[in-house]
Design a protein around this motif. Sequence first.
Motif, mmCIF file in Angstrom:
data_model
loop_
_atom_site.group_PDB
_atom_site.id
_atom_site.type_symbol
_atom_site.label_atom_id
_atom_site.label_comp_id
_atom_site.label_asym_id
_atom_site.label_seq_id
_atom_site.Cartn_x
_atom_site.Cartn_y
_atom_site.Cartn_z
ATOM 1 N N ALA A 4 0.877 -1.262 0.032
ATOM 2 C CA ALA A 4 0.088 -0.091 -0.005
ATOM 3 C C ALA A 4 0.755 1.163 -0.131
ATOM 4 O O ALA A 4 1.657 1.415 0.685
ATOM 5 C CB ALA A 4 -1.070 0.088 1.263
ATOM 6 N N CYS A 22 -2.948 5.503 1.232
ATOM 7 C CA CYS A 22 -4.008 5.024 0.255
ATOM 8 C C CYS A 22 -4.395 3.940 -0.150
ATOM 9 O O CYS A 22 -5.032 3.140 0.183
ATOM 10 C CB CYS A 22 -3.623 6.207 -0.914
ATOM 11 N N CYS A 23 -3.570 3.543 -1.112
ATOM 12 C CA CYS A 23 -3.955 2.188 -1.695
ATOM 13 C C CYS A 23 -2.546 1.584 -2.472
ATOM 14 O O CYS A 23 -1.766 2.135 -2.808
ATOM 15 C CB CYS A 23 -5.042 2.684 -2.927
ATOM 16 N N PHE A 31 -9.288 -2.909 -4.718
ATOM 17 C CA PHE A 31 -9.324 -1.978 -3.397
ATOM 18 C C PHE A 31 -10.127 -2.505 -2.425
ATOM 19 O O PHE A 31 -11.426 -3.187 -2.895
ATOM 20 C CB PHE A 31 -9.483 -0.584 -3.847
ATOM 21 N N GLU A 35 -10.064 1.952 0.941
ATOM 22 C CA GLU A 35 -9.175 2.411 -0.030
ATOM 23 C C GLU A 35 -9.905 3.226 -1.357
ATOM 24 O O GLU A 35 -9.493 4.381 -1.702
ATOM 25 C CB GLU A 35 -8.433 1.521 -0.625
#
Length: 124
Positions: A4, A22-23, A31, A35
């Motif tokens: 991530a 975030c992601c 996701f 996210e």
Amino acid sequence: MSNAQAMPQLGGEGGQPVVDPCCPPLTERPFTAEEAERAAPMFKALGDPIRLRLFSAIASHEGGEACVCDISDVGVSQPTVSHHLKKLKEAGLLTSERRGTWVYYRVEPSVLAAMGRLLITAAG
């Protein structure tokens, strides 16, 4: 273990970007709902053609920053340009600094790096 990445968001001291988790890259795994909630404002902000043009104009401008006077020729009125720049700032994609009567906008390198990591594709 996830790779991530972090997506810079406005809200730090003096309006400076802070890094919020975030992601992972889109190719790593789907996701989570959380996210997606964090990444969606960035994509939503860039989903408007005028905003995308403004973001591109700032990102590609010499020195990585641009005066609003240099980027406002995108076919809409100045108040509309200001509205779109505000939306890009709210999404954490831009920072700004007032210098005299002009406002200068900057795409922080960390924002571009985070976007690049998010959109990276797996090497074949």
